[in-house]
Design a protein around this motif. Structure first.
Motif, PDB file in Angstrom:
ATOM      1  N   LYS A   9       0.813  -0.893   0.103  1.00 28.30           N
ATOM      2  CA  LYS A   9      -0.009  -0.090  -0.073  1.00 28.30           C
ATOM      3  C   LYS A   9       0.362   1.899   0.185  1.00 28.30           C
ATOM      4  N   GLN A  10       2.002   1.360   0.846  1.00 29.18           N
ATOM      5  CA  GLN A  10       2.853   1.980   0.620  1.00 29.18           C
ATOM      6  C   GLN A  10       3.420   2.706  -0.690  1.00 29.18           C
ATOM      7  N   GLN A  11       3.664   1.377  -1.381  1.00 25.54           N
ATOM      8  CA  GLN A  11       4.700   2.038  -1.969  1.00 25.54           C
ATOM      9  C   GLN A  11       3.533   2.789  -3.702  1.00 25.54           C
ATOM     10  N   VAL A  12       2.478   1.918  -3.652  1.00 19.20           N
ATOM     11  CA  VAL A  12       1.854   2.096  -4.044  1.00 19.20           C
ATOM     12  C   VAL A  12       1.156   3.576  -3.876  1.00 19.20           C
ATOM     13  N   GLU A  13       1.052   4.228  -3.174  1.00 21.57           N
ATOM     14  CA  GLU A  13       1.121   5.602  -3.122  1.00 21.57           C
ATOM     15  C   GLU A  13       1.863   6.456  -3.128  1.00 21.57           C
ATOM     16  N   SER A  14       2.417   6.106  -2.820  1.00 18.82           N
ATOM     17  CA  SER A  14       4.221   6.735  -3.107  1.00 18.82           C
ATOM     18  C   SER A  14       4.752   7.614  -4.615  1.00 18.82           C
ATOM     19  N   HIS A  15       4.763   6.419  -5.150  1.00 19.33           N
ATOM     20  CA  HIS A  15       4.890   6.841  -6.318  1.00 19.33           C
ATOM     21  C   HIS A  15       3.168   6.464  -7.616  1.00 19.33           C
ATOM     22  N   PRO A  16       3.515   7.640  -8.344  1.00 18.46           N
ATOM     23  CA  PRO A  16       2.268   8.058  -9.181  1.00 18.46           C
ATOM     24  C   PRO A  16       2.334   6.467 -10.407  1.00 18.46           C
ATOM     25  N   VAL A  17       3.552   5.826 -11.047  1.00 14.05           N
ATOM     26  CA  VAL A  17       3.191   5.452 -11.763  1.00 14.05           C
ATOM     27  C   VAL A  17       4.021   4.091 -11.261  1.00 14.05           C
ATOM     28  N   TYR A  75      -0.242  -0.452 -10.977  1.00  9.90           N
ATOM     29  CA  TYR A  75      -1.324   0.899 -10.781  1.00  9.90           C
ATOM     30  C   TYR A  75      -0.476   2.351 -11.217  1.00  9.90           C
ATOM     31  N   VAL A  76      -1.407   3.310 -11.629  1.00  5.76           N
ATOM     32  CA  VAL A  76      -1.684   4.795 -11.177  1.00  5.76           C
ATOM     33  C   VAL A  76      -2.665   5.129 -10.447  1.00  5.76           C
ATOM     34  N   GLY A  77      -1.568   6.005 -10.168  1.00  7.22           N
ATOM     35  CA  GLY A  77      -2.292   7.500  -8.970  1.00  7.22           C
ATOM     36  C   GLY A  77      -3.337   6.535  -8.353  1.00  7.22           C
ATOM     37  N   GLY A  78      -2.138   5.057  -7.079  1.00  4.88           N
ATOM     38  CA  GLY A  78      -2.728   4.558  -6.747  1.00  4.88           C
ATOM     39  C   GLY A  78      -4.093   3.434  -6.728  1.00  4.88           C
ATOM     40  N   GLU A  79      -4.352   4.005  -8.234  1.00  9.46           N
ATOM     41  CA  GLU A  79      -5.701   2.450  -8.934  1.00  9.46           C
ATOM     42  C   GLU A  79      -5.056   1.479  -9.470  1.00  9.46           C
ATOM     43  N   LEU A  80      -5.874   0.434  -9.678  1.00  7.55           N
ATOM     44  CA  LEU A  80      -5.322  -1.037  -9.828  1.00  7.55           C
ATOM     45  C   LEU A  80      -5.516  -0.742 -11.763  1.00  7.55           C
ATOM     46  N   VAL A  81      -5.222  -0.864 -12.351  1.00  6.25           N
ATOM     47  CA  VAL A  81      -5.337  -0.228 -13.982  1.00  6.25           C
ATOM     48  C   VAL A  81      -5.220  -2.101 -14.600  1.00  6.25           C
ATOM     49  N   GLY A  82      -4.320  -2.695 -13.926  1.00  5.07           N
ATOM     50  CA  GLY A  82      -4.822  -4.379 -14.685  1.00  5.07           C
ATOM     51  C   GLY A  82      -3.393  -4.719 -14.855  1.00  5.07           C
ATOM     52  N   GLY A  83      -4.162  -5.823 -15.895  1.00  3.24           N
ATOM     53  CA  GLY A  83      -2.755  -6.658 -16.329  1.00  3.24           C
ATOM     54  C   GLY A  83      -2.239  -6.335 -17.564  1.00  3.24           C
ATOM     55  N   SER A  84      -0.973  -7.422 -18.253  1.00  6.20           N
ATOM     56  CA  SER A  84      -0.351  -7.078 -19.548  1.00  6.20           C
ATOM     57  C   SER A  84      -1.530  -6.655 -20.756  1.00  6.20           C
ATOM     58  N   ASP A  85      -2.219  -7.707 -20.544  1.00  3.68           N
ATOM     59  CA  ASP A  85      -3.256  -7.176 -22.089  1.00  3.68           C
ATOM     60  C   ASP A  85      -4.082  -6.294 -21.790  1.00  3.68           C
ATOM     61  N   ILE A  86      -4.397  -5.650 -20.172  1.00  3.29           N
ATOM     62  CA  ILE A  86      -5.223  -4.654 -20.725  1.00  3.29           C
ATOM     63  C   ILE A  86      -3.915  -2.922 -20.854  1.00  3.29           C
TER      64      ILE A  86
END
Length: 110
Positions: A9-17, A75-86
């Motif tokens: 959670k800390q890593q996801v929130e600390s980095h925009p991408v 993860y972009v902006g703290g939100e899961l975008v998805g995996g490789s296909d997406i």
């Protein structure tokens, strides 16, 4: 929340991408991670990454964190975008570049 989930959670929130991948962008350890990191590189933004092969707890924990069964995970902006296909679909449509550049810009202005 256990310490692994808290660390993720800390890593996801600390980095925009941030890309959770197998290997590194320079030395990917699977084709899906290679394609995902190349798509991000093609957007010409800096992004953080975590090599999940370095820590089995992170490798399993990220699957639980985003409720997503596969790696890579973006993860972009703290939100899961998805995996490789997406990631690849979004890159090909131009949507990925818009999303990641917006997140990086928003973080720099915060």
């Amino acid at each position: 929340m256990d310490e692994v989930q808290q660390a993720i959670k800390q890593q996801v929130e600390s980095h925009p991408v941030i890309l959770f991948m197998k290997g590194t962008p320079q030395f990917p350890q699977c084709g899906f991670s290679m394609k995902a990191s190349q798509a991000l590189a093609g957007c010409e933004v800096e992004f953080a990454y975590v090599n999940v092969l370095e820590d089995e707890r992170i490798r399993q924990g990220i699957k639980e964190f985003g409720n997503w069964p596969t790696i890579p995970q973006l993860y972009v902006g703290g939100e899961l975008v998805g995996g490789s296909d997406i990631i690849l679909q979004m890159y090909e449509s131009g949507e990925l570049e818009t999303l990641v550049k917006g997140a990086v810009e928003a973080k720099s202005q915060a």
